[in-house]
Design an enzyme around this catalytic site. Structure first.
Site, PDB file in Angstrom:
ATOM      1  N   GLY A 166     -14.227  -5.969   2.258  1.00  0.00           N
ATOM      2  CA  GLY A 166     -15.243  -5.691   1.244  1.00  0.00           C
ATOM      3  C   GLY A 166     -16.664  -5.904   1.722  1.00  0.00           C
ATOM      4  N   TYR A 176       0.830  -1.201   0.000  1.00  0.00           N
ATOM      5  CA  TYR A 176       0.000   0.000   0.000  1.00  0.00           C
ATOM      6  C   TYR A 176       0.867   1.254   0.000  1.00  0.00           C
ATOM      7  CZ  TYR A 176      -3.605  -3.321   1.597  1.00  0.00           C
ATOM      8  OH  TYR A 176      -4.455  -4.388   1.746  1.00  0.00           O
ATOM      9  N   LYS A 231     -23.668   4.212  -1.953  1.00  0.00           N
ATOM     10  CA  LYS A 231     -23.114   4.694  -3.217  1.00  0.00           C
ATOM     11  C   LYS A 231     -24.065   4.355  -4.365  1.00  0.00           C
ATOM     12  CE  LYS A 231     -18.178   5.100  -2.385  1.00  0.00           C
ATOM     13  NZ  LYS A 231     -16.821   4.735  -2.843  1.00  0.00           N
ATOM     14  N   VAL A 264     -19.003  -3.965   2.549  1.00  0.00           N
ATOM     15  CA  VAL A 264     -20.044  -3.087   1.990  1.00  0.00           C
ATOM     16  C   VAL A 264     -19.913  -2.987   0.470  1.00  0.00           C
ATOM     17  CG1 VAL A 264     -20.449  -1.761   4.092  1.00  0.00           C
ATOM     18  CG2 VAL A 264     -18.668  -1.008   2.507  1.00  0.00           C
ATOM     19  N   ALA A 265     -19.184  -3.919  -0.127  1.00  0.00           N
ATOM     20  CA  ALA A 265     -19.135  -4.068  -1.589  1.00  0.00           C
ATOM     21  C   ALA A 265     -18.810  -2.760  -2.307  1.00  0.00           C
ATOM     22  CB  ALA A 265     -20.454  -4.653  -2.102  1.00  0.00           C
ATOM     23  N   LYS A 266     -17.634  -2.220  -1.991  1.00  0.00           N
ATOM     24  CA  LYS A 266     -17.164  -0.960  -2.596  1.00  0.00           C
ATOM     25  C   LYS A 266     -18.142   0.189  -2.380  1.00  0.00           C
ATOM     26  CE  LYS A 266     -14.218  -3.012  -6.147  1.00  0.00           C
ATOM     27  NZ  LYS A 266     -13.899  -3.128  -7.569  1.00  0.00           N
ATOM     28  N   GLY A 267     -18.881   0.135  -1.291  1.00  0.00           N
ATOM     29  CA  GLY A 267     -19.803   1.217  -0.953  1.00  0.00           C
ATOM     30  C   GLY A 267     -21.211   1.040  -1.479  1.00  0.00           C
ATOM     31  N   LEU A 268     -21.447   0.023  -2.324  1.00  0.00           N
ATOM     32  CA  LEU A 268     -22.797  -0.195  -2.861  1.00  0.00           C
ATOM     33  C   LEU A 268     -23.789  -0.500  -1.749  1.00  0.00           C
ATOM     34  CD1 LEU A 268     -22.095  -2.386  -6.031  1.00  0.00           C
ATOM     35  CD2 LEU A 268     -22.861  -0.023  -5.978  1.00  0.00           C
ATOM     36  N   LEU A 269     -23.308  -1.134  -0.681  1.00  0.00           N
ATOM     37  CA  LEU A 269     -24.186  -1.498   0.428  1.00  0.00           C
ATOM     38  C   LEU A 269     -24.167  -0.462   1.544  1.00  0.00           C
ATOM     39  CD1 LEU A 269     -23.425  -5.330   0.607  1.00  0.00           C
ATOM     40  CD2 LEU A 269     -25.307  -4.167  -0.560  1.00  0.00           C
TER      41      LEU A 269
END
Length: 298
Positions: A198, A51, A208, A200-205
């Site tokens: 992950g 990172y 976003k 929240v699935a890249k913010g979808l959950l």
């Protein structure tokens, strides 16, 4: 905050933990966020030598001065940066792991790493050599325990059979239920902890804009989110419910959440104080989509 034992180790990890990959390089803000996390019960901080080309470990090390004995630090190894700075190559060799731990210790400003994780892995690796490196580092006291970060079932099975890993980090969410097929149960049977990323699935959950995700179409994602909203009602955010879904599976030790802002941190921490997701609610969420399965690396 609730704490769970990580596999068969002696590490007790907060069920919500701090994924450092998302941290920006404003040093004061990083320190403030990490100190606030510690004050609110988070004790596991996860980073990697990859990172920001090692700078993430430096930021974490600086922020943890004076707190080292109060926290559990995990980092990762296996991706070797190219000398020209243009990408990296996979290198799980014993020589590289032994060399890399010294750099991570220096950047983290610590004498030991609590959890050293292989940052990937393929079935074609010299797995026994990789394990040998981790075992040597344990004997030398440079790491306390080791694990892997992988979503590949064939790789996970080999490490379960051949090593003393205490953990596997893998992507797992309501929109990525592939681990439910057998990986989660396999790890639970062998008392190996799961660190879920992950969630929240890249913010979808967590609010976003809706789009396709993995094998799910936009309309399928919308359907899942509608159920998530109904289960959440006014008591909690959909992001908190999504995290609760992950934590409901008995194999999960902690959900590692990428944190960037104070607001996001406090909302995430509050998840641990909410009423546990009920079986009926859990069932509704499971029915909101058809789980996919790993197609490769089985």
């Amino acid at each position: 905050m609730n704490y769970c034992k990580l596999g068969n180790s002696e590490l007790k990890i907060s069920e919500v933990s701090f994924g450092c990959m998302s941290l920006k390089e404003e040093v004061d803000n990083v320190k403030q966020l990490i100190h606030l996390a510690i004050d609110n019960g988070i004790n596991y901080f996860d980073t990697a030598d990859l990172y920001q080309q090692g700078q993430n470990e430096v930021m974490l090390g600086n922020a943890l001065k004076g707190f080292r004995d109060k926290v559990i630090v995990g980092t990762k190894v296996g991706n070797q940066l190219r000398e020209d700075g243009n990408g990296w190559d996979w290198n799980p060799s014993k020589k590289y792991i032994i060399q890399s731990v010294e750099e991570s210790l220096r950047r983290l400003q610590t004498d030991y790493i609590d959890l050293y994780q292989l940052h990937g892995g393929t079935i074609d690796d010299a797995i026994d050599e990789t394990i040998e490196a981790f075992e040597q580092l344990k004997e030398e006291g440079k790491i306390r325990y080791y694990g892997i970060s992988s979503i590949r079932p064939n790789v996970i099975r080999e490490y379960v059979k051949r090593s003393n890993i205490v953990s596997v980090m893998m992507q797992y969410s309501l929109l990525d239920r592939r681990p439910e097929e057998f990986c989660l149960n396999l790890l639970q049977e062998h008392t190996i902890g799961v660190l879920a990323r992950g969630s929240v699935a890249k913010g979808l959950l967590s609010g976003k804009p809706v789009t396709d995700y993995l094998n799910y179409t936009t309309s399928e994602v919308k359907k899942t989110i509608e159920v998530l909203k109904n289960v959440s009602r006014e008591d909690k955010s959909i992001g908190q419910t999504a995290i609760q879904y992950v934590l409901k599976h008995p194999s999960i030790t902690s959900t590692v959440i990428g944190i960037r802002t104070e607001q996001h941190l406090l909302e995430t921490i509050a998840t641990s104080k909410l009423k546990v997701l009920g079986d009926e609610e859990y069932g509704l969420l499971k029915k909101s989509n058809k789980p996919a399965f790993y197609e490769n690396h089985r």
